[in-house]
Write an enzyme that holds these catalytic residues in place. Structure first.
Site, PDB file in Angstrom:
ATOM      1  N   GLY A  19       0.803  -1.205   0.000  1.00  0.00           N
ATOM      2  CA  GLY A  19       0.000   0.000   0.000  1.00  0.00           C
ATOM      3  C   GLY A  19       0.836   1.254   0.000  1.00  0.00           C
ATOM      4  CG  ASP A  77       7.866  -3.485   5.016  1.00  0.00           C
ATOM      5  OD1 ASP A  77       7.537  -4.558   4.483  1.00  0.00           O
ATOM      6  OD2 ASP A  77       8.043  -2.426   4.376  1.00  0.00           O
ATOM      7  CG  HIS A 101       8.131   2.941  18.056  1.00  0.00           C
ATOM      8  ND1 HIS A 101       7.768   4.251  18.293  1.00  0.00           N
ATOM      9  CD2 HIS A 101       7.033   2.334  17.528  1.00  0.00           C
ATOM     10  CE1 HIS A 101       6.498   4.428  17.928  1.00  0.00           C
ATOM     11  NE2 HIS A 101       6.027   3.271  17.446  1.00  0.00           N
ATOM     12  CD  GLU A 102       6.641  -1.117  15.963  1.00  0.00           C
ATOM     13  OE1 GLU A 102       5.578  -1.611  16.374  1.00  0.00           O
ATOM     14  OE2 GLU A 102       6.693  -0.071  15.265  1.00  0.00           O
ATOM     15  CG  HIS A 131       3.368   0.108  19.833  1.00  0.00           C
ATOM     16  ND1 HIS A 131       2.674   1.197  20.312  1.00  0.00           N
ATOM     17  CD2 HIS A 131       3.930   0.517  18.659  1.00  0.00           C
ATOM     18  CE1 HIS A 131       2.794   2.208  19.473  1.00  0.00           C
ATOM     19  NE2 HIS A 131       3.555   1.828  18.465  1.00  0.00           N
ATOM     20  CG  HIS A 180       2.136   6.128  18.082  1.00  0.00           C
ATOM     21  ND1 HIS A 180       1.337   5.870  17.001  1.00  0.00           N
ATOM     22  CD2 HIS A 180       3.164   5.237  18.009  1.00  0.00           C
ATOM     23  CE1 HIS A 180       1.848   4.872  16.302  1.00  0.00           C
ATOM     24  NE2 HIS A 180       2.954   4.466  16.898  1.00  0.00           N
ATOM     25  CG  MET A 212       6.713   4.907  23.244  1.00  0.00           C
ATOM     26  SD  MET A 212       7.056   3.344  22.373  1.00  0.00           S
ATOM     27  CE  MET A 212       5.448   2.989  21.653  1.00  0.00           C
TER      28      MET A 212
END
Length: 270
Positions: free
Chosen positions: A184, A203, A225-226, A229, A235, A243
């Site tokens: 996308g 990715d 960062h991930e 989560h 965020h 974040m």
């Protein structure tokens, strides 16, 4: 209650069709530059869907306006909220600064702009029931990802009671880490799920590196960062925070900021 997997994952997979699959964010946003309420421009429906998937239009909305190329009240409101969240001029217009930020690589997890402080949490504030968590990499994962992700886990451990250990059985681990393809015009660098789902997807098509390499994305920095989560943080509006949703190539961010640490302390009350 079943754990919710964020709709952004579904969105990026469902974009496997026609020109949308091949389009880039730069291409369609260039066409939208300067557009405002009342305009009808090819690509507006892509922007609406993207803003919905990153948290600026209600994800449960089944409004047919989402699928039109009309710049309507719905898009103007979403755009103003996005601009306000990221400290841009709140114009409601697809101006140059807005196009520039929308074109940047970012995490695929949506924002929750209604939070008043910089750090934020998933709705309902889901969290882990234990501070002892395990992690595993999917079979076939690139070998240069192991040490950077382990270091990122150590960084979170150093500021919290969390302790992380390897689980040799992938499906039994609390954190399941892999590399997969996204599609996308706004495909994410990575996507993670909330506690207690615990999936982290990088990715596979990006240029992943260790350290600062031209055109590359540092595995440890994005992993840091991930993992936030995975622990329950959403965020942050603070551009210095780990974040923060956007991440530029050639960047290394290895130090957790006060906003990141405070968010985790508030969530787990330690």
């Amino acid at each position: 209650m079943a754990t919710k997997v964020w709709l952004c994952i579904t969105f990026f997979v469902l974009l496997l069709n026609g020109s949308v699959e091949k389009a880039s964010a730069d291409n369609y946003l260039r066409n939208l530059r300067g557009s405002h309420k009342g305009d009808t421009v090819e690509g507006i429906k892509i922007l609406k869907k993207y803003l919905q998937d990153i948290g600026y239009i209600d994800s449960d909305l089944r409004n047919t306006n989402i699928t039109t190329n009309i710049f309507d009240d719905l898009l103007e409101s979403a755009l103003k909220t996005y601009q306000s969240y990221y400290n841009l001029n709140v114009t409601g217009v697809v101006d140059d600064n807005t196009v520039s930020l929308l074109s940047q690589p970012r995490c695929g997890v949506p924002d929750f702009p209604e939070e008043s402080q910089d750090y934020s949490f998933f709705p309902g504030r889901p969290k882990w029931w234990t501070y002892n968590l395990t992690y595993a990499f999917a079979p076939g994962t690139r070998g240069d990802a192991f040490d950077p992700v382990a270091k990122a886990l150590e960084d979170w451990s150093s500021v919290s009671p969390f302790r992380f250990s390897v689980n040799n059985i992938y499906n039994n681990a609390n954190f399941k880490i892999n590399f997969q393809q996204f599609y996308g015009p706004h495909k994410p660098l990575a996507v993670s799920t909330e506690p207690r789902d615990g999936r982290l997807h990088f990715d596979a098509d990006e240029k992943w590196v260790n350290g600062k390499v031209p055109g590359g994305f540092d595995i440890e920095s994005v992993g840091l960062h991930e993992i936030g989560h995975l622990l329950g943080l959403e965020h942050s509006k603070d551009p210095n925070a780990i974040m923060y949703a956007y991440f530029w190539p050639d960047t290394v961010k290895l130090k957790l900021q006060p906003d990141d640490i405070q968010g985790l302390k508030v969530l787990y009350n330690f």
